[in-house]
Design a protein around this motif. Structure first.
Motif, PDB file in Angstrom:
ATOM      1  N   ALA A 111      34.616  13.464  86.955  1.00 45.35           N
ATOM      2  CA  ALA A 111      35.416  14.058  88.034  1.00 45.35           C
ATOM      3  C   ALA A 111      36.799  13.422  88.087  1.00 45.35           C
ATOM      4  CB  ALA A 111      34.698  13.899  89.375  1.00 45.35           C
ATOM      5  N   GLU A 112      36.863  12.107  87.955  1.00 49.11           N
ATOM      6  CA  GLU A 112      38.150  11.412  87.995  1.00 49.11           C
ATOM      7  C   GLU A 112      39.021  11.789  86.804  1.00 49.11           C
ATOM      8  OE1 GLU A 112      37.052   7.307  88.429  1.00 49.11           O
ATOM      9  OE2 GLU A 112      36.765   7.524  90.593  1.00 49.11           O
ATOM     10  N   ALA A 113      38.422  11.902  85.629  1.00 50.21           N
ATOM     11  CA  ALA A 113      39.191  12.276  84.438  1.00 50.21           C
ATOM     12  C   ALA A 113      39.710  13.707  84.555  1.00 50.21           C
ATOM     13  CB  ALA A 113      38.327  12.127  83.187  1.00 50.21           C
ATOM     14  N   LEU A 114      38.857  14.631  84.986  1.00 49.06           N
ATOM     15  CA  LEU A 114      39.261  16.029  85.104  1.00 49.06           C
ATOM     16  C   LEU A 114      40.312  16.233  86.190  1.00 49.06           C
ATOM     17  CD1 LEU A 114      35.784  17.734  84.739  1.00 49.06           C
ATOM     18  CD2 LEU A 114      37.683  17.857  83.110  1.00 49.06           C
ATOM     19  N   PRO A 137      27.758  20.625  84.861  1.00 52.42           N
ATOM     20  CA  PRO A 137      29.130  20.121  84.960  1.00 52.42           C
ATOM     21  C   PRO A 137      29.722  19.650  83.633  1.00 52.42           C
ATOM     22  CG  PRO A 137      27.867  19.337  86.815  1.00 52.42           C
ATOM     23  CD  PRO A 137      26.893  20.014  85.878  1.00 52.42           C
ATOM     24  N   GLU A 138      28.954  18.938  82.824  1.00 53.47           N
ATOM     25  CA  GLU A 138      29.467  18.424  81.558  1.00 53.47           C
ATOM     26  C   GLU A 138      29.853  19.557  80.619  1.00 53.47           C
ATOM     27  OE1 GLU A 138      26.698  17.408  83.069  1.00 53.47           O
ATOM     28  OE2 GLU A 138      27.058  15.294  83.494  1.00 53.47           O
ATOM     29  N   LEU A 139      29.038  20.624  80.583  1.00 54.68           N
ATOM     30  CA  LEU A 139      29.347  21.773  79.738  1.00 54.68           C
ATOM     31  C   LEU A 139      30.559  22.526  80.263  1.00 54.68           C
ATOM     32  CD1 LEU A 139      28.728  23.552  77.334  1.00 54.68           C
ATOM     33  CD2 LEU A 139      27.043  24.774  78.747  1.00 54.68           C
ATOM     34  N   ALA A 140      30.658  22.691  81.565  1.00 58.48           N
ATOM     35  CA  ALA A 140      31.821  23.353  82.164  1.00 58.48           C
ATOM     36  C   ALA A 140      33.096  22.608  81.783  1.00 58.48           C
ATOM     37  CB  ALA A 140      31.668  23.425  83.683  1.00 58.48           C
ATOM     38  N   ALA A 141      33.047  21.287  81.805  1.00 61.16           N
ATOM     39  CA  ALA A 141      34.215  20.482  81.442  1.00 61.16           C
ATOM     40  C   ALA A 141      34.581  20.690  79.978  1.00 61.16           C
ATOM     41  CB  ALA A 141      33.941  19.006  81.714  1.00 61.16           C
ATOM     42  N   ILE A 146      33.937  23.375  78.149  1.00 60.05           N
ATOM     43  CA  ILE A 146      34.421  24.747  77.986  1.00 60.05           C
ATOM     44  C   ILE A 146      35.889  24.844  78.383  1.00 60.05           C
ATOM     45  CG2 ILE A 146      34.232  27.092  78.933  1.00 60.05           C
ATOM     46  CD1 ILE A 146      31.168  26.565  79.118  1.00 60.05           C
ATOM     47  N   LEU A 147      36.266  24.165  79.455  1.00 64.71           N
ATOM     48  CA  LEU A 147      37.617  24.294  79.987  1.00 64.71           C
ATOM     49  C   LEU A 147      38.553  23.153  79.619  1.00 64.71           C
ATOM     50  CD1 LEU A 147      36.758  25.719  83.494  1.00 64.71           C
ATOM     51  CD2 LEU A 147      37.687  26.933  81.527  1.00 64.71           C
ATOM     52  N   SER A 148      38.135  22.260  78.721  1.00 59.71           N
ATOM     53  CA  SER A 148      39.009  21.139  78.375  1.00 59.71           C
ATOM     54  C   SER A 148      40.257  21.665  77.671  1.00 59.71           C
ATOM     55  CB  SER A 148      38.280  20.123  77.501  1.00 59.71           C
ATOM     56  OG  SER A 148      37.923  20.702  76.271  1.00 59.71           O
ATOM     57  N   PRO A 149      41.403  21.079  77.985  1.00 61.85           N
ATOM     58  CA  PRO A 149      42.658  21.532  77.372  1.00 61.85           C
ATOM     59  C   PRO A 149      42.633  21.376  75.859  1.00 61.85           C
ATOM     60  CG  PRO A 149      43.074  20.004  79.179  1.00 61.85           C
ATOM     61  CD  PRO A 149      41.606  19.993  78.920  1.00 61.85           C
ATOM     62  N   VAL A 150      43.292  22.284  75.176  1.00 64.81           N
ATOM     63  CA  VAL A 150      43.336  22.256  73.713  1.00 64.81           C
ATOM     64  C   VAL A 150      44.008  20.992  73.206  1.00 64.81           C
ATOM     65  CG1 VAL A 150      44.222  23.445  71.668  1.00 64.81           C
ATOM     66  CG2 VAL A 150      43.344  24.763  73.592  1.00 64.81           C
ATOM     67  N   ASP A 151      45.004  20.503  73.938  1.00 63.90           N
ATOM     68  CA  ASP A 151      45.718  19.306  73.481  1.00 63.90           C
ATOM     69  C   ASP A 151      45.005  18.011  73.849  1.00 63.90           C
ATOM     70  OD1 ASP A 151      46.187  19.595  76.194  1.00 63.90           O
ATOM     71  OD2 ASP A 151      48.299  19.077  76.091  1.00 63.90           O
ATOM     72  N   ASP A 152      43.770  18.114  74.352  1.00 65.86           N
ATOM     73  CA  ASP A 152      42.984  16.925  74.691  1.00 65.86           C
ATOM     74  C   ASP A 152      42.533  16.265  73.389  1.00 65.86           C
ATOM     75  OD1 ASP A 152      41.134  15.030  75.524  1.00 65.86           O
ATOM     76  OD2 ASP A 152      40.123  16.370  76.927  1.00 65.86           O
ATOM     77  N   PRO A 153      42.895  15.000  73.150  1.00 72.74           N
ATOM     78  CA  PRO A 153      42.527  14.330  71.896  1.00 72.74           C
ATOM     79  C   PRO A 153      41.015  14.191  71.717  1.00 72.74           C
ATOM     80  CG  PRO A 153      43.523  12.761  73.432  1.00 72.74           C
ATOM     81  CD  PRO A 153      43.643  14.125  74.043  1.00 72.74           C
ATOM     82  N   VAL A 201      39.007  15.242  92.882  1.00 72.81           N
ATOM     83  CA  VAL A 201      37.821  14.413  92.589  1.00 72.81           C
ATOM     84  C   VAL A 201      36.720  14.725  93.594  1.00 72.81           C
ATOM     85  CG1 VAL A 201      36.900  12.050  92.565  1.00 72.81           C
ATOM     86  CG2 VAL A 201      39.106  12.537  91.486  1.00 72.81           C
ATOM     87  N   CYS A 202      37.089  14.777  94.847  1.00 74.21           N
ATOM     88  CA  CYS A 202      36.121  15.042  95.905  1.00 74.21           C
ATOM     89  C   CYS A 202      35.427  16.391  95.703  1.00 74.21           C
ATOM     90  CB  CYS A 202      36.827  14.985  97.257  1.00 74.21           C
ATOM     91  SG  CYS A 202      35.708  15.141  98.656  1.00 74.21           S
ATOM     92  N   ARG A 203      36.205  17.435  95.415  1.00 72.28           N
ATOM     93  CA  ARG A 203      35.619  18.773  95.209  1.00 72.28           C
ATOM     94  C   ARG A 203      34.674  18.781  94.015  1.00 72.28           C
ATOM     95  NH1 ARG A 203      34.097  21.966  97.344  1.00 72.28           N
ATOM     96  NH2 ARG A 203      34.834  23.830  96.328  1.00 72.28           N
ATOM     97  N   LEU A 204      35.071  18.118  92.924  1.00 71.34           N
ATOM     98  CA  LEU A 204      34.209  18.065  91.746  1.00 71.34           C
ATOM     99  C   LEU A 204      32.932  17.285  92.032  1.00 71.34           C
ATOM    100  CD1 LEU A 204      36.994  17.567  89.065  1.00 71.34           C
ATOM    101  CD2 LEU A 204      35.560  19.605  89.352  1.00 71.34           C
TER     102      LEU A 204
END
Length: 79
Positions: free
Chosen positions: A39-42, A62-66, A68-75, A26-29
């Motif tokens: 940040a907390e969710a990621l 940041p929102e776009l990066a999240a 792009i990299l969101s897991p496929v199994d993310d509902p 969280v801190c790094r994000l």
């Protein structure tokens, strides 16, 4: 590469005992500009932190990066 500077930098190093891994993520994000809730969710997901940081470093919001990299199994992910 450029480094995104934020006015709300949160130091991720502590003089005391090591931080919890999720807290550290969280801190790094937060350091690179992710909103608190995102940040907390990621930090709790199986997302490549280094890839997120690289995308933001390359100028990706940041929102776009999240997204792009969101897991496929993310509902929340659209298919």
């Amino acid at each position: 590469m450029t480094v995104q500077q934020t006015s709300h930098t949160v130091p991720c190093r502590s003089a005391g005992p090591p931080l919890d891994v999720v807290e550290w993520r969280v801190c790094r994000l937060r350091e690179v500009g992710f909103p608190v809730a995102l940040a907390e969710a990621l930090a709790r997901q199986r997302v490549d932190l280094h890839a997120l940081l690289q995308l933001v470093d390359a100028g990706c919001p940041p929102e776009l990066a999240a997204r792009i990299l969101s897991p496929v199994d993310d509902p929340r992910a659209t298919r």
